[in-house]
Design an enzyme around this catalytic site. Structure first.
Site, PDB file in Angstrom:
ATOM      1  N   ASP A 143       0.832  -1.186   0.051  1.00 15.78           N
ATOM      2  CA  ASP A 143      -0.169  -0.006  -0.082  1.00 15.78           C
ATOM      3  C   ASP A 143       0.954   1.381  -0.112  1.00 15.78           C
ATOM      4  O   ASP A 143       1.812   1.326   0.680  1.00 15.78           O
ATOM      5  CB  ASP A 143      -0.724   0.000   1.086  1.00 15.78           C
ATOM      6  CG  ASP A 143      -2.059   0.750   0.979  1.00 15.78           C
ATOM      7  OD1 ASP A 143      -2.754   1.058  -0.161  1.00 15.78           O
ATOM      8  OD2 ASP A 143      -2.691   1.363   1.863  1.00 15.78           O
ATOM      9  N   HIS A 150      -3.832  13.723   1.191  1.00 14.23           N
ATOM     10  CA  HIS A 150      -3.896  13.015   2.049  1.00 14.23           C
ATOM     11  C   HIS A 150      -2.940  13.284   3.206  1.00 14.23           C
ATOM     12  O   HIS A 150      -2.964  13.225   4.385  1.00 14.23           O
ATOM     13  CB  HIS A 150      -4.284  11.367   1.496  1.00 14.23           C
ATOM     14  CG  HIS A 150      -4.264  10.359   2.697  1.00 14.23           C
ATOM     15  ND1 HIS A 150      -5.315  10.427   3.575  1.00 14.23           N
ATOM     16  CD2 HIS A 150      -3.499   9.540   3.140  1.00 14.23           C
ATOM     17  CE1 HIS A 150      -5.251   9.180   4.430  1.00 14.23           C
ATOM     18  NE2 HIS A 150      -4.023   8.836   4.070  1.00 14.23           N
ATOM     19  N   GLU A 215     -10.687   3.396   3.815  1.00 16.74           N
ATOM     20  CA  GLU A 215      -9.888   4.496   3.003  1.00 16.74           C
ATOM     21  C   GLU A 215      -9.987   4.221   1.789  1.00 16.74           C
ATOM     22  O   GLU A 215      -9.930   3.103   1.104  1.00 16.74           O
ATOM     23  CB  GLU A 215      -8.265   4.217   3.369  1.00 16.74           C
ATOM     24  CG  GLU A 215      -8.001   4.559   4.831  1.00 16.74           C
ATOM     25  CD  GLU A 215      -6.434   4.492   4.791  1.00 16.74           C
ATOM     26  OE1 GLU A 215      -5.680   3.984   4.202  1.00 16.74           O
ATOM     27  OE2 GLU A 215      -5.899   5.506   5.790  1.00 16.74           O
ATOM     28  N   GLU A 217      -9.355   3.925  -1.949  1.00 16.10           N
ATOM     29  CA  GLU A 217      -8.171   3.800  -2.840  1.00 16.10           C
ATOM     30  C   GLU A 217      -8.345   2.963  -4.062  1.00 16.10           C
ATOM     31  O   GLU A 217      -9.533   2.410  -4.163  1.00 16.10           O
ATOM     32  CB  GLU A 217      -6.996   2.858  -1.943  1.00 16.10           C
ATOM     33  CG  GLU A 217      -6.809   3.370  -0.509  1.00 16.10           C
ATOM     34  CD  GLU A 217      -5.632   2.719   0.051  1.00 16.10           C
ATOM     35  OE1 GLU A 217      -4.775   2.075  -0.512  1.00 16.10           O
ATOM     36  OE2 GLU A 217      -5.383   2.929   1.186  1.00 16.10           O
ATOM     37  N   ASP A 249      -9.220   0.156   2.173  1.00 16.76           N
ATOM     38  CA  ASP A 249      -8.162  -0.266   3.112  1.00 16.76           C
ATOM     39  C   ASP A 249      -8.730   0.194   4.410  1.00 16.76           C
ATOM     40  O   ASP A 249      -8.333   1.340   5.208  1.00 16.76           O
ATOM     41  CB  ASP A 249      -6.865   0.631   2.726  1.00 16.76           C
ATOM     42  CG  ASP A 249      -5.578   0.238   4.015  1.00 16.76           C
ATOM     43  OD1 ASP A 249      -5.867  -0.683   4.446  1.00 16.76           O
ATOM     44  OD2 ASP A 249      -4.904   1.134   4.084  1.00 16.76           O
ATOM     45  N   ARG A 253      -7.916   3.243  13.410  1.00 14.38           N
ATOM     46  CA  ARG A 253      -7.108   4.636  13.735  1.00 14.38           C
ATOM     47  C   ARG A 253      -6.586   4.567  15.110  1.00 14.38           C
ATOM     48  O   ARG A 253      -5.543   5.016  15.426  1.00 14.38           O
ATOM     49  CB  ARG A 253      -7.906   5.802  13.555  1.00 14.38           C
ATOM     50  CG  ARG A 253      -8.462   5.904  12.146  1.00 14.38           C
ATOM     51  CD  ARG A 253      -7.509   5.912  10.966  1.00 14.38           C
ATOM     52  NE  ARG A 253      -7.850   6.467   9.861  1.00 14.38           N
ATOM     53  CZ  ARG A 253      -7.287   6.123   8.666  1.00 14.38           C
ATOM     54  NH1 ARG A 253      -6.068   5.726   8.831  1.00 14.38           N
ATOM     55  NH2 ARG A 253      -7.781   6.326   7.543  1.00 14.38           N
ATOM     56  N   GLN A 256      -3.848   2.148  15.141  1.00 11.64           N
ATOM     57  CA  GLN A 256      -2.782   2.735  14.219  1.00 11.64           C
ATOM     58  C   GLN A 256      -1.857   3.510  15.207  1.00 11.64           C
ATOM     59  O   GLN A 256      -0.711   3.547  14.992  1.00 11.64           O
ATOM     60  CB  GLN A 256      -3.637   3.163  12.992  1.00 11.64           C
ATOM     61  CG  GLN A 256      -2.209   3.645  12.056  1.00 11.64           C
ATOM     62  CD  GLN A 256      -3.110   4.304  10.636  1.00 11.64           C
ATOM     63  OE1 GLN A 256      -3.982   4.305  10.616  1.00 11.64           O
ATOM     64  NE2 GLN A 256      -2.089   4.817   9.989  1.00 11.64           N
ATOM     65  N   LYS A 269      -4.179  -2.410  10.106  1.00  8.66           N
ATOM     66  CA  LYS A 269      -4.609  -2.525   8.777  1.00  8.66           C
ATOM     67  C   LYS A 269      -4.905  -3.837   8.347  1.00  8.66           C
ATOM     68  O   LYS A 269      -5.584  -4.039   7.284  1.00  8.66           O
ATOM     69  CB  LYS A 269      -3.569  -1.759   7.809  1.00  8.66           C
ATOM     70  CG  LYS A 269      -3.079  -0.628   8.056  1.00  8.66           C
ATOM     71  CD  LYS A 269      -3.993   0.506   7.403  1.00  8.66           C
ATOM     72  CE  LYS A 269      -3.437   2.105   7.350  1.00  8.66           C
ATOM     73  NZ  LYS A 269      -4.514   2.688   6.773  1.00  8.66           N
ATOM     74  N   THR A 273      -9.036  -6.135   4.020  1.00  5.86           N
ATOM     75  CA  THR A 273      -8.723  -4.998   2.851  1.00  5.86           C
ATOM     76  C   THR A 273      -9.687  -5.474   1.867  1.00  5.86           C
ATOM     77  O   THR A 273      -9.573  -6.643   1.207  1.00  5.86           O
ATOM     78  CB  THR A 273      -7.309  -5.031   2.265  1.00  5.86           C
ATOM     79  OG1 THR A 273      -6.358  -4.817   3.423  1.00  5.86           O
ATOM     80  CG2 THR A 273      -7.305  -3.972   1.092  1.00  5.86           C
ATOM     81  N   GLU A 390      -9.732  12.153   7.909  1.00  6.81           N
ATOM     82  CA  GLU A 390      -9.687  13.459   7.339  1.00  6.81           C
ATOM     83  C   GLU A 390     -11.057  14.158   7.234  1.00  6.81           C
ATOM     84  O   GLU A 390     -11.074  15.397   7.774  1.00  6.81           O
ATOM     85  CB  GLU A 390      -8.974  13.423   5.823  1.00  6.81           C
ATOM     86  CG  GLU A 390      -7.658  13.049   5.535  1.00  6.81           C
ATOM     87  CD  GLU A 390      -7.618  12.893   4.183  1.00  6.81           C
ATOM     88  OE1 GLU A 390      -6.947  13.749   3.473  1.00  6.81           O
ATOM     89  OE2 GLU A 390      -7.581  11.513   3.870  1.00  6.81           O
TER      90      GLU A 390
HETATM   91 CA    CA Z   1      -4.127   2.867   2.943  1.00  4.85          CA
END
Ligand code: CA
Length: 442
Positions: A143, A150, A215, A217, A249, A253, A256, A269, A273, A390
């Site tokens: 990834d 971002h 996420e 992507e 993804d 948080r 993380q 993560k 996925t 975000e």
């Molecule tokens: Ca990602």
């Protein structure tokens, strides 16, 4: 080489098959994405299919019916495989030959192939009736972090004085993800448990994540192979991309934030996925090519292995990306899903070719079926931020939903759906990538 635009992209082309009236999953003849499916009520081995209108064309059946005769032998063998990897192991010339044959079989006006229509009809299944699988065995999943918007937003939260670290504009940042937990769209995602440290706390706890996020992507599906020790020149890097999928993804948080230093993402993560079942080929995306995003006012020179004039001129892709959220309450009240992010793949700071060239620049061997995530695709506006971290600025600005609820992060029962579409040429869309959040295991 960037795939060329030819008659298979002609916006005027129509299939002799009915296009289908479905608003979300109708694929025009210029698109022809590849997937792997099992027909309804059938427990036979999965087989490769190509989406056309609202139907799936069974490629093994086409092969046995003889309508793909004359194609190179490795193609015929790959088309009868239960997954895409054997096809991915071939070359862009093979992929293009197959696309052109399928187009000829399916487009209206190719009278030379009219006699094949009965065989083609016999190889069709309604998309809504089939079971879709992961399109390929993903050997390795990487990834990236290719959106400067971002990276700047997340960096601002972590390091207000220095949002972008000095390396960002010099190389595509990435990490090695987990391939075993890549799942196909529709697979529920269980809220993970993990170790977190509450704000102001001095001892971590192990509990269900309270800050589960999506996420937005795109995943590059790698084709071909370079031997261990061989790099991939940037001018040839897109030859190594068979196509693209949508990729969510899922990210915890709070896990993380506690675990990521000093080696980066790990268990925050690797629990899941999601990818879309249909691989949109790079060749079908040829009309979407646009110039790479501007590299900033400082005119920073790239190292030669990442620099290619053609790539800078036409190596980005103008594809609109959307995320919708549907809460359990919204579904109970028959409310439509609400769009929570919308961005564009062209806004990435690094092009797909640069991601591939950088990944192999140390001699790392990329193999057919490897999956390269772009990283969250965010744009410059608040609405174009591609994750809740975000969108809600770490949960400090809750997002109001149309149901009257609000979200800082995802709740159990939320269904997150990624979609993608383009308007250049004939226009088209990716297959959707959806997943429902299940409660943590008790
Ligand atoms: Ca990602």
């Amino acid at each position: 080489m960037l795939p060329a635009i030819d008659h298979t992209h002609d916006p005027a082309a129509r299939s002799w098959l009915p296009a289908g009236a479905g608003p979300t999953e109708a694929f025009p003849v210029q698109n022809l994405p590849f997937g792997v499916f099992t027909p309804a009520g059938d427990d036979v081995t999965p087989r490769i299919g190509v989406a056309i209108g609202q139907q799936v064309l069974d490629l093994a059946r086409c092969t046995s019916a003889g309508v793909c005769d004359g194609l190179p032998r490795p193609l015929a063998e790959a088309m009868c495989s239960p997954q895409l990897n054997a096809l991915l192991a071939l070359t862009p010339a093979h992929w293009s030959a197959l696309r052109h044959r399928l187009f000829a079989l399916l487009v209206d006006g190719e009278d030379g192939w009219r006699a094949a229509r009965e065989s083609v009809r016999a190889a069709l299944h309604p998309i809504a009736s089939v079971h879709l699988h992961l399109p390929c065995t993903v050997g390795d999943y990487t990834d990236f972090y290719a959106s400067i918007h971002h990276a700047t937003n997340v960096g601002t939260m972590l390091r207000p004085d220095q949002p972008l670290l000095p390396n960002y504009r010099h190389l595509p940042i990435g990490y090695h993800g987990r391939a075993s937990s890549v799942v196909v769209s529709g697979t529920p995602v269980r809220r993970p448990c993990g170790q977190t440290l509450a704000a102001g706390g001095d001892r971590p706890v192990f509990e269900p994540s309270r800050r589960l996020d999506y996420e937005l992507e795109v995943g590059l599906v790698i084709g071909g192979a370079n031997r261990l020790g061989e790099s991939v020149p940037i001018a040839a890097a897109l030859d190594r991309v068979f196509g693209m999928v949508l990729l969510n993804d899922w990210s915890a948080r709070d896990v993380q934030a506690w675990e990521y230093q000093p080696l980066g993402p790990f268990l925050a993560k690797s629990f899941a996925t999601s990818i879309s079942p249909w691989v949109t080929t790079l060749e079908s995306l040829a009309p979407c090519r646009v110039a790479a995003a501007a590299r900033g006012p400082d005119g920073l020179a790239l190292l030669p292995y990442l620099e290619d004039a053609d790539d800078q001129a036409a190596g980005a892709f103008d594809v609109t990306l959307d995320v919708t959220l549907s809460s359990r309450a919204m579904r109970d009240h028959r409310q439509s899903p609400m769009r929570v992010s919308q961005s564009n793949l062209r806004d990435l700071y690094w092009t797909p070719a640069q991601l591939v060239a950088h990944h192999a620049s140390n001699g790392c061997n990329l193999r057919p079926g490897d999956l390269l995530g772009t990283g969250t695709v965010s744009g410059p506006t608040p609405e174009s931020r591609g994750c809740l971290l975000e969108r809600t600025w770490r949960g400090s600005e809750p997002l109001p939903l149309t149901s009257g609820e609000q979200r800082r992060f995802l709740e159990d029962g939320d269904v997150v759906t990624l979609s993608a579409q383009w308007t250049s040429g004939a226009g088209g869309r990716f297959g959707a990538c959806a997943g429902e959040v299940l409660a943590a295991r008790g």
